[in-house]
Design a protein around this motif. Structure first.
Motif, PDB file in Angstrom:
ATOM      1  N   THR A   6      12.715   0.698   5.082  1.00 12.85           N
ATOM      2  CA  THR A   6      13.907   1.124   4.846  1.00 12.85           C
ATOM      3  C   THR A   6      14.477   1.095   3.577  1.00 12.85           C
ATOM      4  N   GLU A   7      15.549   2.092   2.787  1.00 19.09           N
ATOM      5  CA  GLU A   7      15.475   3.301   1.459  1.00 19.09           C
ATOM      6  C   GLU A   7      16.223   2.103   1.022  1.00 19.09           C
ATOM      7  N   PRO A   8      15.391   0.923  -0.445  1.00 22.85           N
ATOM      8  CA  PRO A   8      15.875   0.652  -1.318  1.00 22.85           C
ATOM      9  C   PRO A   8      17.021   1.179  -2.668  1.00 22.85           C
ATOM     10  N   PRO A   9      17.953   0.457  -2.978  1.00 24.10           N
ATOM     11  CA  PRO A   9      18.933   1.220  -3.228  1.00 24.10           C
ATOM     12  C   PRO A   9      18.694   1.455  -5.045  1.00 24.10           C
ATOM     13  N   GLN A  10      19.293   2.942  -4.876  1.00 25.02           N
ATOM     14  CA  GLN A  10      18.713   3.454  -6.341  1.00 25.02           C
ATOM     15  C   GLN A  10      19.464   3.256  -7.463  1.00 25.02           C
ATOM     16  N   THR A  11      18.912   2.533  -8.088  1.00 25.31           N
ATOM     17  CA  THR A  11      19.643   1.886  -9.420  1.00 25.31           C
ATOM     18  C   THR A  11      18.554   2.409 -10.599  1.00 25.31           C
ATOM     19  N   ALA A  63       0.450  -1.523   0.009  1.00 21.60           N
ATOM     20  CA  ALA A  63      -0.111  -0.648  -0.178  1.00 21.60           C
ATOM     21  C   ALA A  63       0.267   0.905   0.416  1.00 21.60           C
ATOM     22  N   THR A  64       0.365   2.597  -0.614  1.00 20.15           N
ATOM     23  CA  THR A  64       0.477   3.835  -0.199  1.00 20.15           C
ATOM     24  C   THR A  64       0.507   4.638   0.386  1.00 20.15           C
ATOM     25  N   SER A  65      -0.648   4.167   1.649  1.00 19.19           N
ATOM     26  CA  SER A  65      -0.612   4.331   3.180  1.00 19.19           C
ATOM     27  C   SER A  65      -0.735   3.142   3.731  1.00 19.19           C
ATOM     28  N   SER A  66      -0.140   3.709   4.789  1.00 15.33           N
ATOM     29  CA  SER A  66       0.634   2.809   5.835  1.00 15.33           C
ATOM     30  C   SER A  66      -0.655   2.690   6.877  1.00 15.33           C
ATOM     31  N   VAL A  67      -0.358   1.247   7.589  1.00 15.25           N
ATOM     32  CA  VAL A  67      -1.283   0.424   8.825  1.00 15.25           C
ATOM     33  C   VAL A  67      -1.827   1.892   9.778  1.00 15.25           C
ATOM     34  N   GLU A  68      -1.527   3.050   9.280  1.00 22.43           N
ATOM     35  CA  GLU A  68      -1.126   3.800  10.910  1.00 22.43           C
ATOM     36  C   GLU A  68      -2.432   4.720  10.354  1.00 22.43           C
ATOM     37  N   GLU A  69      -2.194   5.098   9.195  1.00 18.00           N
ATOM     38  CA  GLU A  69      -2.767   6.388   8.273  1.00 18.00           C
ATOM     39  C   GLU A  69      -4.959   6.109   7.894  1.00 18.00           C
ATOM     40  N   VAL A  70      -4.198   4.775   8.066  1.00 17.00           N
ATOM     41  CA  VAL A  70      -5.393   4.050   7.369  1.00 17.00           C
ATOM     42  C   VAL A  70      -6.068   3.536   8.477  1.00 17.00           C
ATOM     43  N   LEU A  72       6.761   6.208  -0.075  1.00 12.67           N
ATOM     44  CA  LEU A  72       5.099   6.216   0.449  1.00 12.67           C
ATOM     45  C   LEU A  72       5.777   4.709   0.122  1.00 12.67           C
ATOM     46  N   LEU A  73       6.034   3.680  -0.469  1.00 18.57           N
ATOM     47  CA  LEU A  73       6.172   2.332  -0.317  1.00 18.57           C
ATOM     48  C   LEU A  73       6.903   2.146   0.535  1.00 18.57           C
ATOM     49  N   THR A  74       7.997   2.366   0.263  1.00 17.92           N
ATOM     50  CA  THR A  74       9.113   1.947   1.337  1.00 17.92           C
ATOM     51  C   THR A  74       8.525   1.835   2.501  1.00 17.92           C
ATOM     52  N   THR A  75       8.023   2.909   3.119  1.00 18.77           N
ATOM     53  CA  THR A  75       7.740   3.449   4.093  1.00 18.77           C
ATOM     54  C   THR A  75       6.676   2.732   4.791  1.00 18.77           C
ATOM     55  N   CYS A  76       6.043   1.880   3.744  1.00 19.73           N
ATOM     56  CA  CYS A  76       5.029   0.623   4.012  1.00 19.73           C
ATOM     57  C   CYS A  76       5.107  -0.525   4.256  1.00 19.73           C
ATOM     58  N   GLY A  81      13.147  -0.780 -10.919  1.00 19.04           N
ATOM     59  CA  GLY A  81      11.944   0.141  -9.880  1.00 19.04           C
ATOM     60  C   GLY A  81      11.527  -0.822  -8.637  1.00 19.04           C
ATOM     61  N   LEU A  82      11.039   0.163  -8.333  1.00 19.23           N
ATOM     62  CA  LEU A  82      10.587  -0.561  -6.400  1.00 19.23           C
ATOM     63  C   LEU A  82       9.913  -1.672  -6.905  1.00 19.23           C
ATOM     64  N   ALA A  83       8.600  -1.960  -7.298  1.00 23.90           N
ATOM     65  CA  ALA A  83       7.804  -2.560  -7.598  1.00 23.90           C
ATOM     66  C   ALA A  83       8.975  -3.935  -7.484  1.00 23.90           C
ATOM     67  N   SER A  84       9.668  -3.828  -8.756  1.00 22.62           N
ATOM     68  CA  SER A  84      10.880  -5.380  -8.672  1.00 22.62           C
ATOM     69  C   SER A  84      11.805  -6.169  -7.880  1.00 22.62           C
ATOM     70  N   TYR A  85      11.854  -4.651  -6.517  1.00 19.46           N
ATOM     71  CA  TYR A  85      13.036  -4.544  -5.382  1.00 19.46           C
ATOM     72  C   TYR A  85      11.896  -5.428  -4.867  1.00 19.46           C
ATOM     73  N   VAL A  86      10.909  -4.851  -4.788  1.00 17.64           N
ATOM     74  CA  VAL A  86      10.389  -5.394  -3.064  1.00 17.64           C
ATOM     75  C   VAL A  86       9.540  -6.674  -3.636  1.00 17.64           C
TER      76      VAL A  86
END
Length: 373
Positions: A193-198, A110-117, A185-189, A202-207
């Motif tokens: 931790t911060e994914p490597p910037q390459t 999600a791009t909103s955290s459990v706390e935000e929801v 947003l996705l990293t936080t949720c 993309g972040l989707a494949s990283y996750v």
């Protein structure tokens, strides 16, 4: 928006409004997309056997899921990165679900955290979970969901690797980095931790690369040791796995093919449903997601033994088209259609919907009742 008369009309509006890469990510299925089409087509091959001359002046659609009473057997499935569809994202969806007095499932991606929801107000919410290689991340996500008042874990079990979604490959969705705000947003949720910037991932494949490919039934047992929340196993398509889910302590089963986004040429979920229901033998509730676009679809799933359905893409498309109001309207339209289907089938409550109210193409020939002249 006032002229929209059914759920499917939102998809074209979303297609026009969203960037092509985002629309294709939401809409596409795996490889040849046979299962994507079959998820819908299979519903059309199930016909009704309505009963007549029944007093249907009062119809009750309320039901109970894992002990929680909701207004109807239509709930919201987990779908990723909803802020790509609308700035309010999962928060808008949560408010719409609460207004409809039904359950929302929040995606791990999600791009909103459990706390935000949780901060959007009261509501019954489940948390969809991927099991990551780093089990500390899993434990952290589960604890956060518990603290935020979520009521169950929907463990997705059909994604040891991401399916081959060719539209995403063409659009470079899994190769190009996502927009920075989505990354943040996705990293936080998800991972905190911060994914490597390459430049080439993309972040989707990283996750996705963080998901544990060794996941097995022992991990369902392990999950029960770190949470007291009931665990739904999401991604079951066979009787064999339904039996194993029950044996390993699942509180419920979701018959799902991941919106046809994983393995192509698996059956439509409505086709697989009855096999799973029979294998569960009433020991746990069985739910369905995939292809539900009409109240008639919901009725057919209930007739085949489902305790309820979850909807995914209709939420994304209506969210993209009209934000929270769109999701509210989708839930209301499906509710109204289910109520009408029940009335025209002669059913005044969910428990009155039976297998005899439908005919499928896998039924044996039906013998006519004998009558004496």
């Amino acid at each position: 928006m006032e002229e929209i008369t059914n759920v499917m009309e939102y998809e074209e509006i979303a297609r026009q409004k969203l960037p092509k890469m985002v629309y294709d990510y939401y809409a596409s299925g795996a490889e040849d997309q046979w299962t994507l089409k079959e998820n819908r087509n299979a519903f059309s091959r199930i016909l009704f056997r309505p009963r007549i001359l029944v007093d249907v002046s009062n119809i009750d659609m309320t039901t109970t899921v894992l002990g929680f009473k909701i207004s109807m057997p239509i709930m919201i499935a987990p779908t990723a990165m909803q802020k790509m569809a609308h700035p309010d994202g999962e928060n808008a969806t949560a408010r719409a679900a609460s207004a409809a007095d039904t359950i929302m499932t929040l995606s791990s991606w999600a791009t909103s955290s459990v706390e935000e929801v949780a901060s959007t107000g009261p509501g019954i919410r489940f948390f969809q979970l991927y099991v990551y290689k780093d089990r500390n991340v899993v434990a952290q996500l589960v604890r956060r969901a518990e603290r935020a008042g979520f009521k169950a874990i929907a463990l997705t079990v059909d994604t040891p690797r991401l399916g081959r979604r060719e539209a995403d490959i063409k659009n470079r969705f899994v190769h190009e980095p996502l927009p920075r705000w989505i990354q943040t947003l996705l990293t936080t949720c998800v991972l905190s931790t911060e994914p490597p910037q390459t430049s080439d991932s993309g972040l989707a494949s990283y996750v996705a690369g963080q998901v544990d490919r060794t996941l097995s039934w022992k991990d369902v047992k392990w999950l029960q040791t770190i949470t007291s929340l009931p665990i739904l196993v999401k991604g079951v398509l066979t009787a064999e796995d339904a039996k194993l889910a029950v044996q390993n302590g699942a509180a419920g089963i979701i018959v799902s093919n991941h919106g046809a986004r994983q393995l192509d040429y698996v059956p439509a979920t409505i086709t697989a449903l009855e096999e799973v229901v029979k294998a569960a033998q009433g020991r746990v509730p069985v739910f369905l997601d995939g292809g539900v676009r009409r109240g008639t679809d919901v009725f057919k799933a209930l007739a085949l033994g489902a305790s309820g359905v979850f909807i995914g893409r209709p939420v994304l498309f209506s969210l993209a088209a009209d934000g929270e109001a769109g999701v509210r309207k989708v839930l209301q339209m499906l509710r109204d259609e289910l109520e009408l289907t029940m009335a025209l089938s002669g059913c005044t409550s969910l428990k009155e919907i039976t297998r005899s109210h439908i005919a499928t193409d896998w039924d044996p020939p039906r013998s006519l009742p004998s009558s004496k002249l």
